[in-house]
Design an enzyme around this catalytic site. Structure first.
Site, mmCIF file in Angstrom:
data_model
loop_
_atom_site.group_PDB
_atom_site.id
_atom_site.type_symbol
_atom_site.label_atom_id
_atom_site.label_comp_id
_atom_site.label_asym_id
_atom_site.label_seq_id
_atom_site.Cartn_x
_atom_site.Cartn_y
_atom_site.Cartn_z
ATOM 1 N N LEU A 84 3.515 4.376 3.608
ATOM 2 C CA LEU A 84 3.402 4.171 5.087
ATOM 3 C C LEU A 84 3.863 2.117 5.577
ATOM 4 C CD1 LEU A 84 0.830 5.803 4.005
ATOM 5 C CD2 LEU A 84 0.558 5.410 6.570
ATOM 6 N N TYR A 156 14.571 0.470 13.567
ATOM 7 C CA TYR A 156 13.719 1.509 13.483
ATOM 8 C C TYR A 156 13.388 3.420 13.740
ATOM 9 C CZ TYR A 156 8.665 3.517 13.426
ATOM 10 O OH TYR A 156 7.355 3.798 13.318
#
Length: 334
Positions: A84, A156
């Protein structure tokens, strides 16, 4: 499950918003967890909530760099690797786009190699951003997306797409057993108040003296999943044994879609604020619509969200109200 000396779960990004909730849930289940985080975007209070709990260990490290011996020496005990580790809000990941890209690609590579060495199952948290500004609605996992590879969000979006490609390549080469989650908008307690995400923005503005900011005309839509539902989905995905999960991503999110304007109206009503509403230009490449098709998660994981938006917003507003009150007390005492 009782804690075992032979089993260790590594959670990279475990001090972040979703990561800290995931770590807490695993500890509640009696698991031993090694949390890896560079603390670049994590709230220090998230880490403080975990430190001292039985079974919790923390290593401050940036996964862009080779993993330290304190981690690799534990490879024989690691059975699960959750990745994560990446800033997830546009202001944060655009602040250092090079690092964002490297975290997604180089960092994922380092964790995949650890999983390969350990014989551990690896879960990548990808994102709904891989769909870009979608032309297909709602978004199914077989939709290939409509993204810009040169825009300000590409560090991203494209970083996560590359991380997915690398992860599935490891699976195709039988180098690691993998799972890939595509996470849609998630909210709840322990969010960073200044992370630039729409829920935290609106609530913090409503609870303070700042104007309520809406980008564009507020007609763009999102689907918001409460963090406990998201954590449940991640754990179900990691532990599910269906062979199909080794070959395809899974959407995790709440399929209830609403406009940003509607969300703002709900926050205003819930908090009773009289703050002015200000409309600002829509950021470049901001998706117009976003809603997950979670049929695959329902079929293969038996997972659907259970927390309603009203219940989740009430809990989140209450948490932020307490946090802001404590911040004011600290400032008054200085």
């Amino acid at each position: 499950m009782a804690r075992s000396e032979s089993e260790l779960i590594l959670v990279a990004g475990g001090a972040g918003f979703i990561g800290s909730h995931l770590v807490a849930r695993l500890l509640d289940e009696g698991r031993e967890v090694l949390c890896l985080d560079n603390l670049q975007t994590a709230r220090p209070s998230n880490l403080r909530l975990l430190q001292g709990r039985p079974g919790f260990r923390f290593v401050e490290h940036d996964i862009v760099l080779p993993l330290p011996e304190t981690v690799t020496a534990q490879a024989h005990r690691i059975t699960r690797v959750y990745n994560l580790a990446c800033a997830a809000s546009p202001p944060q990941y655009q602040a250092d786009p090079e690092h964002t890209m490297l975290t997604n690609v180089v960092g994922t590579h380092h964790l995949l190699r650890l999983a390969e060495k350990a014989g551990a199952r690896f879960l990548l948290t990808s994102t709904s951003e891989v769909y870009g500004d979608p032309e297909v609605h709602p978004q199914r996992e077989d939709y290939r997306g409509w993204t810009s590879c040169i825009g300000p969000r590409s560090c991203y979006d494209e970083g996560k797409r590359a991380a997915e490609a690398l992860t599935f390549d490891y699976a195709r080469m039988d180098r690691a057993e993998i799972r890939v989650a595509r996470i849609f908008n998630t909210y709840g307690p322990q969010m960073h108040p200044d992370d630039g995400r729409v829920v935290s923005n609106l609530i913090c503005q409503a609870l303070s003296d700042r104007p309520i900011t809406i980008y564009g005309d507020g007609s763009q839509t999102r689907s918001f999943c409460y963090v406990s539902d998201m954590v449940d989905g991640l754990i179900r995905l990691m532990e599910a044994e269906d062979p199909a999960l080794r070959q395809q991503p899974v959407n995790l999110g709440n399929p209830v879609e609403l406009t940003v304007r509607d969300l703002a109206d709900r926050v205003v009503e819930m908090t009773g604020t009289r703050n002015q509403v200000v409309y600002l230009p829509l950021p470049q490449d901001d998706p117009r619509r976003r809603r997950p098709d979670i049929g695959r998660a329902a079929e293969l994981l038996g997972w659907t969200p259970v927390v309603t938006l009203e219940e989740g917003l009430q809990k989140t507003c209450a948490w932020f109200a307490d946090e802001l009150a404590m911040d004011r007390e600290v400032l008054a005492a200085e």
